[in-house]
Design a protein around this motif. Sequence first.
Motif, mmCIF file in Angstrom:
data_model
loop_
_atom_site.group_PDB
_atom_site.id
_atom_site.type_symbol
_atom_site.label_atom_id
_atom_site.label_comp_id
_atom_site.label_asym_id
_atom_site.label_seq_id
_atom_site.Cartn_x
_atom_site.Cartn_y
_atom_site.Cartn_z
ATOM 1 N N UNK A 1 0.085 -1.030 7.090
ATOM 2 C CA UNK A 1 1.200 -0.444 7.404
ATOM 3 C C UNK A 1 1.939 0.124 5.855
ATOM 4 N N UNK A 2 1.807 1.307 5.759
ATOM 5 C CA UNK A 2 2.225 1.648 4.403
ATOM 6 C C UNK A 2 3.530 1.770 4.289
ATOM 7 N N UNK A 3 4.085 1.433 3.141
ATOM 8 C CA UNK A 3 5.508 1.324 2.963
ATOM 9 C C UNK A 3 6.263 2.732 2.989
ATOM 10 N N UNK A 4 7.186 3.134 4.001
ATOM 11 C CA UNK A 4 7.501 4.382 4.187
ATOM 12 C C UNK A 4 8.439 4.481 5.054
ATOM 13 N N UNK A 5 9.355 5.563 4.988
ATOM 14 C CA UNK A 5 10.350 6.068 6.033
ATOM 15 C C UNK A 5 9.748 6.198 7.349
ATOM 16 N N UNK A 6 10.349 5.545 8.278
ATOM 17 C CA UNK A 6 9.713 6.078 9.677
ATOM 18 C C UNK A 6 10.162 7.277 10.252
ATOM 19 N N UNK A 7 11.242 7.694 9.708
ATOM 20 C CA UNK A 7 11.601 9.036 10.344
ATOM 21 C C UNK A 7 10.931 10.320 9.546
ATOM 22 N N UNK A 8 10.992 10.204 8.211
ATOM 23 C CA UNK A 8 10.819 11.465 7.379
ATOM 24 C C UNK A 8 9.098 11.274 7.045
ATOM 25 N N UNK A 9 8.618 9.930 6.940
ATOM 26 C CA UNK A 9 7.426 9.709 6.349
ATOM 27 C C UNK A 9 6.993 9.466 4.975
ATOM 28 N N UNK A 10 8.433 9.830 4.244
ATOM 29 C CA UNK A 10 8.461 9.631 2.743
ATOM 30 C C UNK A 10 7.951 8.092 2.312
ATOM 31 N N UNK A 11 7.097 8.180 1.356
ATOM 32 C CA UNK A 11 6.608 7.037 0.911
ATOM 33 C C UNK A 11 7.695 6.248 0.129
ATOM 34 N N UNK A 12 7.798 4.844 0.459
ATOM 35 C CA UNK A 12 8.545 3.959 -0.065
ATOM 36 C C UNK A 12 8.285 3.593 -1.504
ATOM 37 N N UNK A 13 8.099 4.570 -2.616
ATOM 38 C CA UNK A 13 7.585 4.066 -3.933
ATOM 39 C C UNK A 13 8.330 3.169 -4.594
ATOM 40 N N UNK A 14 9.465 2.616 -4.243
ATOM 41 C CA UNK A 14 10.465 1.519 -4.931
ATOM 42 C C UNK A 14 9.541 0.342 -4.469
ATOM 43 N N UNK A 15 9.033 0.258 -3.469
ATOM 44 C CA UNK A 15 8.372 -1.012 -3.047
ATOM 45 C C UNK A 15 7.057 -1.121 -3.756
ATOM 46 N N UNK A 16 6.495 0.120 -3.682
ATOM 47 C CA UNK A 16 5.228 0.385 -4.145
ATOM 48 C C UNK A 16 4.995 -0.076 -5.978
ATOM 49 N N UNK A 17 6.363 0.317 -6.394
ATOM 50 C CA UNK A 17 6.427 0.039 -7.769
ATOM 51 C C UNK A 17 7.125 -1.107 -8.334
ATOM 52 N N UNK A 18 7.012 -2.060 -7.372
ATOM 53 C CA UNK A 18 7.787 -3.426 -7.424
ATOM 54 C C UNK A 18 7.433 -4.092 -8.677
ATOM 55 N N UNK A 19 5.908 -4.215 -9.041
ATOM 56 C CA UNK A 19 5.245 -4.530 -10.377
ATOM 57 C C UNK A 19 4.202 -3.939 -10.806
ATOM 58 N N UNK A 20 3.541 -4.014 -11.709
ATOM 59 C CA UNK A 20 2.480 -3.387 -11.867
ATOM 60 C C UNK A 20 1.012 -3.832 -11.282
ATOM 61 N N UNK A 21 1.165 -4.698 -10.448
ATOM 62 C CA UNK A 21 0.254 -5.363 -9.535
ATOM 63 C C UNK A 21 0.443 -5.330 -8.158
ATOM 64 N N UNK A 22 1.152 -4.324 -7.734
ATOM 65 C CA UNK A 22 1.423 -3.827 -6.357
ATOM 66 C C UNK A 22 0.723 -2.590 -6.013
#
Length: 403
Positions: free
Chosen positions: A42-63
């Motif tokens: 389940x890819x981190x994203x907005x359920x309405x717009x489908x825009x990716x949640x890159x804040x979560x994906x950039x949590x650290x350099x090991x995400x």
Amino acid sequence: MKKLLGILLVLSVIGGIAFAGGSKDAGSVVLNKDKPLVFFNRQPSDPVTSALDMASMNWNDKTYYVGFDAAGGGAVQGQLITDYLASADPAVIDRNGDGVIGYVLCIGDVGHNDSKARTEGIRKALGTWNGSTDPGKAKEGSVNVGGTTMKVVELEGKAMTGTDGSTWNANAATEAMGGWATKFGTQIDMVVSNNDGMAMGCLQASNYPAGVPIFGYDANADAIEAIGAGKLTGTVSQNVDAQAAGTLQILRNLLDGLTGADVYTKGFSVADANGNKITAPVDYRADEKAVMAQNSGVNSSNWTQYTAGNRDAGIKQLPASVPTKRVLLTIYNSADNFLSSSYLPALQYYAPLMNLDLTIVQGDGQNESSCLDKFTNLNNYDAYAINMVKTNSGRDYTDKLKY
């Protein structure tokens, strides 16, 4: 005496810090915020717009994220359906002879990227795409049936939500199919589902119209058997073994200190240091920090290649010299058919081979708290793998890793 107590206090503090790191390597201290984190399925994203949640994906350099090409999968399912229709007999598939191919559609979760991609792929292939994945938003389309162009109508599309609020619900699909069969009768020429669980649920309806083709998605073991038995017409394999092994391979690479391109190439496009390499094709999307398994269509011509128990021979047991690491892994819904019958068994098969000790906690598919409340004792783990209830809940998990 005071000097002795001071020494003991210092040793106690050092020991506590070492324990908090979660690592079994003596002397190493890694804060939770700096440990490997993989979102999967389940890819981190907005359920309405489908825009990716890159804040979560950039949590650290090991995400990173590990999944499959959802848009590509939708296209594969659409192609599977149109290929079937292209070789079908119009006089047989058009049950009431009205010159229209009518179909019903089981939608999984209207807010889930995968469900959206599959609905879009189906409707685009059949010409019923009207720019929306919402139920009831399809338009009249057309398709080649045995050399004849025929109209296509989506009689009804419905999100399969259970009485308990769960989505992708097979029981809801059984009930819906029973209602559709009564309501539409011989207007139904085809049934399409966003996943195998709902497709198999449709087949459980006591009045399911015999001989009507039905397509699922996931290549679950029971669905593959149903294809072999002539009950299910087709499904799509998202290469679950590549996904499960890929989730663990990314974690293993990060835990072993790999950086840069080595994280998503070692064990994927090239063998890792131990000679392991996932067999199925896997792509990396740098802009999404995502490792994506490719999809393939499954039907009566190739179903035997996807029977249960076919594990990836490219993954072998790591030597004992590779330290075992502890991973906390969440599953959004213990009742999810694909995750419980396909993904979880694959994880449990590959984890010991990669010297990973999994602690698996499962939610109820409705409330994020059902997973978050079990996302605890974080200091005891070396890495984390997260499958969220809601795709926009990434921050809820990373917030717990701050400390």
